[in-house]
Design a protein around this motif. Structure first.
Motif, PDB file in Angstrom:
ATOM      1  N   TRP A 109       0.101  -0.820  -0.228  1.00  0.00           N
ATOM      2  CA  TRP A 109      -0.264  -0.318   0.035  1.00  0.00           C
ATOM      3  C   TRP A 109       0.837   1.124   0.269  1.00  0.00           C
ATOM      4  O   TRP A 109       0.843   2.240  -0.549  1.00  0.00           O
ATOM      5  N   ALA A 110       2.018   1.771   0.847  1.00  0.00           N
ATOM      6  CA  ALA A 110       2.748   2.427   0.492  1.00  0.00           C
ATOM      7  C   ALA A 110       3.361   2.741  -0.541  1.00  0.00           C
ATOM      8  O   ALA A 110       3.512   3.708  -1.046  1.00  0.00           O
ATOM      9  N   ASP A 111       4.119   1.209  -1.507  1.00  0.00           N
ATOM     10  CA  ASP A 111       4.019   1.789  -2.591  1.00  0.00           C
ATOM     11  C   ASP A 111       3.255   2.681  -3.340  1.00  0.00           C
ATOM     12  O   ASP A 111       3.659   3.518  -4.240  1.00  0.00           O
ATOM     13  N   ILE A 112       2.090   1.425  -3.486  1.00  0.00           N
ATOM     14  CA  ILE A 112       1.012   1.549  -4.339  1.00  0.00           C
ATOM     15  C   ILE A 112       1.245   3.899  -4.267  1.00  0.00           C
ATOM     16  O   ILE A 112       0.837   4.491  -5.373  1.00  0.00           O
ATOM     17  N   LEU A 113       0.603   4.140  -3.094  1.00  0.00           N
ATOM     18  CA  LEU A 113       0.211   5.646  -2.763  1.00  0.00           C
ATOM     19  C   LEU A 113       0.901   6.660  -2.935  1.00  0.00           C
ATOM     20  O   LEU A 113       2.053   8.107  -2.801  1.00  0.00           O
ATOM     21  N   LYS A 114       2.899   5.600  -2.671  1.00  0.00           N
ATOM     22  CA  LYS A 114       3.911   6.976  -2.518  1.00  0.00           C
ATOM     23  C   LYS A 114       4.754   6.653  -4.597  1.00  0.00           C
ATOM     24  O   LYS A 114       6.055   7.315  -3.927  1.00  0.00           O
ATOM     25  N   ARG A 115       4.435   6.267  -5.243  1.00  0.00           N
ATOM     26  CA  ARG A 115       5.128   5.625  -6.218  1.00  0.00           C
ATOM     27  C   ARG A 115       4.613   6.163  -7.644  1.00  0.00           C
ATOM     28  O   ARG A 115       3.243   5.375  -7.783  1.00  0.00           O
ATOM     29  N   ILE A 118       3.444   3.378 -10.421  1.00  0.00           N
ATOM     30  CA  ILE A 118       2.640   1.963  -9.770  1.00  0.00           C
ATOM     31  C   ILE A 118       1.203   2.685  -9.360  1.00  0.00           C
ATOM     32  O   ILE A 118       0.268   1.502  -9.713  1.00  0.00           O
ATOM     33  N   THR A 119       0.944   3.911  -9.153  1.00  0.00           N
ATOM     34  CA  THR A 119       0.539   4.019  -8.938  1.00  0.00           C
ATOM     35  C   THR A 119      -0.462   4.286 -10.180  1.00  0.00           C
ATOM     36  O   THR A 119      -1.742   3.534  -9.944  1.00  0.00           O
ATOM     37  N   GLY A 124      -4.978   1.285 -13.603  1.00  0.00           N
ATOM     38  CA  GLY A 124      -5.068   0.321 -15.083  1.00  0.00           C
ATOM     39  C   GLY A 124      -5.481  -0.514 -15.308  1.00  0.00           C
ATOM     40  O   GLY A 124      -6.455  -1.132 -16.073  1.00  0.00           O
ATOM     41  N   PHE A 125      -5.271  -1.425 -14.369  1.00  0.00           N
ATOM     42  CA  PHE A 125      -5.376  -2.511 -13.779  1.00  0.00           C
ATOM     43  C   PHE A 125      -6.923  -2.344 -13.694  1.00  0.00           C
ATOM     44  O   PHE A 125      -7.712  -3.256 -13.279  1.00  0.00           O
ATOM     45  N   VAL A 126      -7.661  -1.331 -12.200  1.00  0.00           N
ATOM     46  CA  VAL A 126      -8.415  -1.571 -11.904  1.00  0.00           C
ATOM     47  C   VAL A 126      -9.172  -1.172 -12.569  1.00  0.00           C
ATOM     48  O   VAL A 126     -11.050  -1.909 -12.412  1.00  0.00           O
ATOM     49  N   LEU A 127      -9.229  -0.305 -14.076  1.00  0.00           N
ATOM     50  CA  LEU A 127     -10.255  -0.411 -14.928  1.00  0.00           C
ATOM     51  C   LEU A 127      -9.968  -1.273 -15.658  1.00  0.00           C
ATOM     52  O   LEU A 127     -11.198  -1.540 -16.410  1.00  0.00           O
ATOM     53  N   GLY A 161      -0.746   2.304 -19.267  1.00  0.00           N
ATOM     54  CA  GLY A 161      -0.127   0.825 -19.437  1.00  0.00           C
ATOM     55  C   GLY A 161       1.070   1.517 -20.002  1.00  0.00           C
ATOM     56  O   GLY A 161       2.438   1.412 -19.440  1.00  0.00           O
ATOM     57  N   ALA A 162       1.440   2.539 -20.945  1.00  0.00           N
ATOM     58  CA  ALA A 162       2.257   2.492 -22.206  1.00  0.00           C
ATOM     59  C   ALA A 162       3.340   3.850 -21.042  1.00  0.00           C
ATOM     60  O   ALA A 162       4.262   4.003 -21.069  1.00  0.00           O
ATOM     61  N   LEU A 163       1.911   4.582 -20.371  1.00  0.00           N
ATOM     62  CA  LEU A 163       2.474   5.758 -19.968  1.00  0.00           C
ATOM     63  C   LEU A 163       3.620   5.108 -18.032  1.00  0.00           C
ATOM     64  O   LEU A 163       4.525   5.743 -17.635  1.00  0.00           O
ATOM     65  N   HIS A 164       3.164   3.827 -17.646  1.00  0.00           N
ATOM     66  CA  HIS A 164       3.342   3.578 -16.942  1.00  0.00           C
ATOM     67  C   HIS A 164       4.862   2.585 -16.998  1.00  0.00           C
ATOM     68  O   HIS A 164       5.644   3.270 -16.564  1.00  0.00           O
ATOM     69  N   PHE A 165       5.093   2.069 -18.521  1.00  0.00           N
ATOM     70  CA  PHE A 165       6.090   1.416 -18.030  1.00  0.00           C
ATOM     71  C   PHE A 165       7.013   2.869 -19.149  1.00  0.00           C
ATOM     72  O   PHE A 165       7.966   2.891 -18.655  1.00  0.00           O
ATOM     73  N   ILE A 166       6.858   4.022 -19.069  1.00  0.00           N
ATOM     74  CA  ILE A 166       7.803   5.489 -19.354  1.00  0.00           C
ATOM     75  C   ILE A 166       8.381   5.444 -17.993  1.00  0.00           C
ATOM     76  O   ILE A 166       9.364   6.268 -17.604  1.00  0.00           O
ATOM     77  N   MET A 167       6.977   5.932 -16.738  1.00  0.00           N
ATOM     78  CA  MET A 167       7.771   6.268 -15.748  1.00  0.00           C
ATOM     79  C   MET A 167       8.829   4.819 -15.237  1.00  0.00           C
ATOM     80  O   MET A 167       9.455   5.428 -14.451  1.00  0.00           O
TER      81      MET A 167
END
Length: 200
Positions: A109-115, A118-119, A124-127, A161-167
């Motif tokens: 949860w810390a990673d999801i909120l702070k990185r 990952i957010t 994207g997964f939730v959608l 998904g593409a933005l996640h890969f770039i980040m």
């Protein structure tokens, strides 16, 4: 003539063949991870491979409509399978991160909120979840027009998904930029006819 041949082959190939062929890389990469074939950081490498396949499948799904509109190649029968396979690989990508990489629930949860990367990936997964749940004939009949509107979330999912890969990439790398450019280009092809209609 070539397009007709491609369409005839597509009609003859059953959808289950696509499921089997596209699912095969998953156990192969898990095998490589266990046997040392993914290098010194097998978990990170496995996450990357599964996530990249998911993004490739999302892009393949975006290709179907432009191929039919601009080239006359009809692969529409495979679109649902491609979408479900993309969800399958995103789920595996997430599970490897949750179970093998992070492991500690509080840290997850810390990673999801702070990185931010990952957010973005988690969003994207939730959608994708409602799209996977409604990827069946019963949902199409019950939802009607709303089903088409719901499944337009695919555009946002591919962008995320593409933005996640770039980040998550270290520094400015060519491969993630190519994926993002592909997504943006395919979305531009999809929206172009509507703009033309408005002008006319």
């Amino acid at each position: 003539m070539m397009i007709d041949q491609v369409n005839n082959i597509a009609k003859a190939v059953p959808t289950w063949c696509l499921y089997i062929l596209c699912a095969l890389p998953a156990p192969y990469f898990f095998y490589l991870g266990v046997t040392g074939g993914l290098g010194v950081e097998p978990i990170k490498a496995l996450e990357h491979e599964l996530g990249e396949i998911a993004l490739q499948l999302l892009i393949a799904g975006l290709c179907i409509t432009p191929l039919r509109k601009h080239l006359g190649i009809n692969l529409i029968k495979f679109r649902r399978a491609i979408g479900l396979l993309a969800f399958f690989y995103v789920t595996l990508h997430l599970l490897v991160w949750l179970v093998l990489d992070v492991q500690i629930l509080s840290q997850i949860w810390a990673d999801i909120l702070k990185r931010p990367y990952i957010t973005v990936g988690m969003l994207g997964f939730v959608l994708m979840i409602p799209l996977a749940i409604t990827s069946n004939n019963l949902s199409i009949r019950k939802l009607g027009v709303q089903w088409r509107k719901l499944h337009k979330l695919t555009y946002a999912i591919a962008l995320l998904g593409a933005l996640h890969f770039i980040m998550l990439s270290k520094g400015l790398q060519l491969e993630p930029i190519i994926y993002m450019t592909s997504v943006l280009g395919l979305l531009a092809l999809r929206w172009q006819p509507k703009r033309q209609l408005q002008r006319s």
